[in-house]
Design a protein around this motif. Structure first.
Motif, PDB file in Angstrom:
ATOM      1  N   HIS A  33       0.824  -1.215   0.000  1.00  0.00           N
ATOM      2  CA  HIS A  33       0.000   0.000   0.000  1.00  0.00           C
ATOM      3  C   HIS A  33       0.856   1.264   0.000  1.00  0.00           C
ATOM      4  O   HIS A  33       0.476   2.280  -0.587  1.00  0.00           O
ATOM      5  N   ALA A  34       2.010   1.211   0.623  1.00  0.00           N
ATOM      6  CA  ALA A  34       2.869   2.389   0.728  1.00  0.00           C
ATOM      7  C   ALA A  34       3.393   2.840  -0.635  1.00  0.00           C
ATOM      8  O   ALA A  34       3.637   4.023  -0.847  1.00  0.00           O
ATOM      9  N   TRP A  36       1.683   2.613  -3.477  1.00  0.00           N
ATOM     10  CA  TRP A  36       0.575   3.140  -4.268  1.00  0.00           C
ATOM     11  C   TRP A  36       0.037   4.471  -3.741  1.00  0.00           C
ATOM     12  O   TRP A  36      -0.427   5.299  -4.524  1.00  0.00           O
ATOM     13  N   LYS A  37       0.079   4.662  -2.422  1.00  0.00           N
ATOM     14  CA  LYS A  37      -0.592   5.807  -1.813  1.00  0.00           C
ATOM     15  C   LYS A  37      -0.180   7.159  -2.401  1.00  0.00           C
ATOM     16  O   LYS A  37      -1.045   7.958  -2.738  1.00  0.00           O
ATOM     17  N   PRO A  38       1.122   7.451  -2.579  1.00  0.00           N
ATOM     18  CA  PRO A  38       1.455   8.782  -3.122  1.00  0.00           C
ATOM     19  C   PRO A  38       1.161   8.928  -4.614  1.00  0.00           C
ATOM     20  O   PRO A  38       1.200  10.030  -5.146  1.00  0.00           O
ATOM     21  N   GLN A  39       0.840   7.842  -5.294  1.00  0.00           N
ATOM     22  CA  GLN A  39       0.658   7.891  -6.742  1.00  0.00           C
ATOM     23  C   GLN A  39      -0.801   7.892  -7.192  1.00  0.00           C
ATOM     24  O   GLN A  39      -1.064   7.994  -8.380  1.00  0.00           O
ATOM     25  N   TRP A  40      -1.758   7.764  -6.294  1.00  0.00           N
ATOM     26  CA  TRP A  40      -3.163   7.631  -6.676  1.00  0.00           C
ATOM     27  C   TRP A  40      -3.657   8.790  -7.528  1.00  0.00           C
ATOM     28  O   TRP A  40      -4.320   8.591  -8.553  1.00  0.00           O
ATOM     29  N   THR A  41      -3.349   9.994  -7.129  1.00  0.00           N
ATOM     30  CA  THR A  41      -3.837  11.161  -7.869  1.00  0.00           C
ATOM     31  C   THR A  41      -3.280  11.168  -9.283  1.00  0.00           C
ATOM     32  O   THR A  41      -4.017  11.391 -10.249  1.00  0.00           O
ATOM     33  N   ARG A  42      -1.997  10.920  -9.422  1.00  0.00           N
ATOM     34  CA  ARG A  42      -1.373  10.901 -10.739  1.00  0.00           C
ATOM     35  C   ARG A  42      -1.943   9.787 -11.607  1.00  0.00           C
ATOM     36  O   ARG A  42      -2.174   9.985 -12.806  1.00  0.00           O
TER      37      ARG A  42
END
Length: 85
Positions: A33-34, A36-42
């Motif tokens: 999960h770590a 993916w979390k910062p990339q969701w918006t992109r």
């Protein structure tokens, strides 16, 4: 119609699949999960861009007909079904 909806869903998911492939290539877990979390918006914006670009390209390069759709109508008390000319 279902084919068109599934096609757009597949196009939207392409950035997510590419990111998962990149994580595998980088020898990281795509289930973490770590990562993916910062990339969701992109990823969501990239997916929307791909879908919108495909719709625009379909609209620009789609087959055009000079004759249009003739809707159903009543003639002399009988229903004439709709058809393309």
């Amino acid at each position: 119609m279902l084919r068109l909806v599934l096609q757009e869903i597949l196009l939207f998911s392409l950035p997510f699949l590419a990111f998962a492939a990149w994580l595998l290539f980088a020898r990281r877990s795509p289930l973490d999960h770590a990562a993916w979390k910062p990339q969701w918006t992109r990823l969501v914006l990239a997916g929307l861009f791909v879908v919108i670009a495909s719709l625009v390209m379909t609209g620009l390069t789609g087959q055009r007909t000079k004759d249009g759709y003739e809707p159903p109508r009543y003639e002399n008390g009988r229903l004439v079904p709709g058809h393309f000319r």
